[in-house]
Design an enzyme around this catalytic site. Structure first.
Site, PDB file in Angstrom:
ATOM      1  N   ARG A  82      -9.181  -5.941   8.020  1.00  0.00           N
ATOM      2  CA  ARG A  82      -8.809  -6.291   6.649  1.00  0.00           C
ATOM      3  C   ARG A  82      -9.322  -7.688   6.290  1.00  0.00           C
ATOM      4  NH1 ARG A  82      -2.578  -5.743   5.154  1.00  0.00           N
ATOM      5  NH2 ARG A  82      -2.472  -7.713   6.289  1.00  0.00           N
ATOM      6  N   LYS A 184      -6.688  -9.911   0.826  1.00  0.00           N
ATOM      7  CA  LYS A 184      -5.646 -10.912   1.090  1.00  0.00           C
ATOM      8  C   LYS A 184      -6.259 -12.292   0.877  1.00  0.00           C
ATOM      9  CE  LYS A 184      -1.607 -10.955   4.048  1.00  0.00           C
ATOM     10  NZ  LYS A 184      -0.626 -10.246   3.217  1.00  0.00           N
ATOM     11  N   GLU A 220       2.665  -3.136  -6.942  1.00  0.00           N
ATOM     12  CA  GLU A 220       3.388  -3.674  -5.792  1.00  0.00           C
ATOM     13  C   GLU A 220       4.067  -4.963  -6.202  1.00  0.00           C
ATOM     14  OE1 GLU A 220       1.129  -5.284  -2.496  1.00  0.00           O
ATOM     15  OE2 GLU A 220      -0.692  -5.412  -3.689  1.00  0.00           O
TER      16      GLU A 220
HETATM   17  C1  LIG Z   1       0.180  -9.124   3.148  1.00  0.00           C
HETATM   18  C2  LIG Z   1       0.535  -8.348   1.927  1.00  0.00           C
HETATM   19  C3  LIG Z   1       1.262  -7.144   2.008  1.00  0.00           C
HETATM   20  C4  LIG Z   1       1.845  -6.609   3.285  1.00  0.00           C
HETATM   21  O1  LIG Z   1       0.873  -6.231   4.215  1.00  0.00           O
HETATM   22  P1  LIG Z   1       1.269  -6.023   5.740  1.00  0.00           P
HETATM   23  O2  LIG Z   1      -0.037  -5.780   6.403  1.00  0.00           O
HETATM   24  O3  LIG Z   1       2.172  -4.859   5.815  1.00  0.00           O
HETATM   25  O4  LIG Z   1       1.947  -7.281   6.188  1.00  0.00           O
HETATM   26  C5  LIG Z   1       1.480  -6.444   0.825  1.00  0.00           C
HETATM   27  N1  LIG Z   1       1.037  -6.903  -0.369  1.00  0.00           N
HETATM   28  C6  LIG Z   1       0.358  -8.062  -0.469  1.00  0.00           C
HETATM   29  C7  LIG Z   1      -0.099  -8.501  -1.808  1.00  0.00           C
HETATM   30  C8  LIG Z   1       0.084  -8.814   0.671  1.00  0.00           C
HETATM   31  O5  LIG Z   1      -0.593  -9.962   0.545  1.00  0.00           O
END
Ligand SMILES: *Cc1c(COP(=O)(O)O)cnc(C)c1O
Length: 343
Positions: A82, A184, A220
């Protein structure tokens, strides 16, 4: 190895400087050998790419102690891939995925005394990140980059069990269609700060963002994906190109299908369905809390209380939570490759 003398069961979710951090520098088109250092300070140009144009991406995962006393982390290969996707989207050179996993292992080993013991609910949070470090004034990618990993011990996300939260439908947007919502990047968080402070001031724990194009579909929150249980006991997960592919959500989908023999549906989820009470349970999922139950969703003053209510996590979310955390802590057999043993 002697553990640090910390009150493990009462740690918060904050930063604490640990002994070692990993650094590798990218210059002249290549990553150097990299390694652990002690110094937690970074010296860079006042004109570094990260400072001027927010050229940075990050990851988050945890190391913790299993029931049988091993230090492990959960699916770090998915964080590696990722982060590679995130980097490509921001024109940051990719830190090789195999080296990413090795660097996580090395950093956790160097801070093994900071990994909380089993049974405390605490863990060692791991933060890998990459950023543009050389000067940039015309708008373009930096030439030089730094990849780093630091760790910090963190307490259980919920002290005394997971209490359902109240969230609001935000008037702000998180991520444009074809934007950067699926990576991210620090920039996605910078723009969420005003929205989260606003929500907190109004008494809500979190914001639910809608799709900006139509504002009819659920995306989300600022830092967690959203999952639902519908009236027929299907696990429903939101499908959108602008949400972050949560590793926790992908793992929960697998657990639902293969351990709990549930039906999982990945589809667009309309806000209207929430208002029509199509769902029995709802929760946020991410590395920090695994699942935090949503008790109520407030849409501009109209409060929709989920049938699971405000007192406790609904039964399906609880089963998902217990199974995934059971796998993580070695109480339930994990699928092949999910648990990386560090020592
Ligand atoms: C990091 C993150 C998540 C959660 O991802 P995980 O891999 O489950 O920790 C969800 N939404 C956003 C916007 C994020 O930055």
């Amino acid at each position: 190895m002697e553990k640090k003398n910390l009150d493990w069961s009462n740690l918060g979710f904050g930063y604490m400087k640990t002994d070692k951090r990993y650094v590798s520098n990218y210059a002249h088109g290549a990553w150097d050998e990299g390694g652990l250092i002690d110094d937690d300070m970074i010296v860079m140009s006042e004109d570094a790419g990260v400072l001027q144009y927010s050229q940075s991406v990050f990851e988050g995962l945890k190391a913790y102690t299993t029931q049988d006393g091993h230090i492990v982390c959960f699916r770090p290969d998915l964080n590696a891939s990722r982060m590679a996707d995130s980097a490509r989207r921001l024109e940051i050179p990719v830190f090789p995925e195999d080296r990413f996993v090795d660097a996580v292992v090395e950093t956790v080993r160097g801070n093994a005394a900071w990994v909380p013991p089993y049974g405390t609910g605490a863990s060692l949070y791991i933060r890998p990140y990459t950023f543009g470090i050389s000067p940039v004034i015309g708008v373009k990618p930096a030439e030089n980059y730094q990849f780093r990993i630091f760790t910090t011990p963190v307490g259980p996300y919920f002290k005394g069990g997971a209490k359902p939260i109240r969230v609001k439908i935000s008037d702000f947007d998180r991520a444009a269609p074809r934007g950067t919502g699926n990576i991210k990047a620090g920039l996605n968080y910078a723009m969420s700060l005003h929205a989260i402070v606003t929500a907190h001031n109004e008494g809500f724990a979190e914001n639910i963002y809608l799709d900006p194009a139509t504002r009819t579909k659920i995306e989300e929150t600022g830092g967690a994906n959203i999952i639902f249980v519908d009236r027929d006991d299907n696990l429903v997960v939101c499908k959108s190109d602008s949400i972050l592919p949560s590793i926790t959500r992908r793992s929960l989908v697998y657990v639902a299908e293969h351990y709990l023999h549930m039906n999982v549906v990945e589809r667009e989820v309309y806000l209207e369905e929430v208002e029509n009470e199509n769902f029995k349970e709802c929760g946020l999922c991410g590395t920090a809390a695994v699942i935090s139950p949503i008790g109520a969703i407030n849409d501009h003053g109209k409060e929709i209380v989920l049938p699971s209510g405000m007192d406790s996590m609904g039964p399906v979310m609880q089963e998902l939570y217990d199974t995934l955390t059971g796998i993580q802590y070695g109480r339930i057999e994990a699928p092949e490759g999910w648990i990386k043993v560090i020592e």
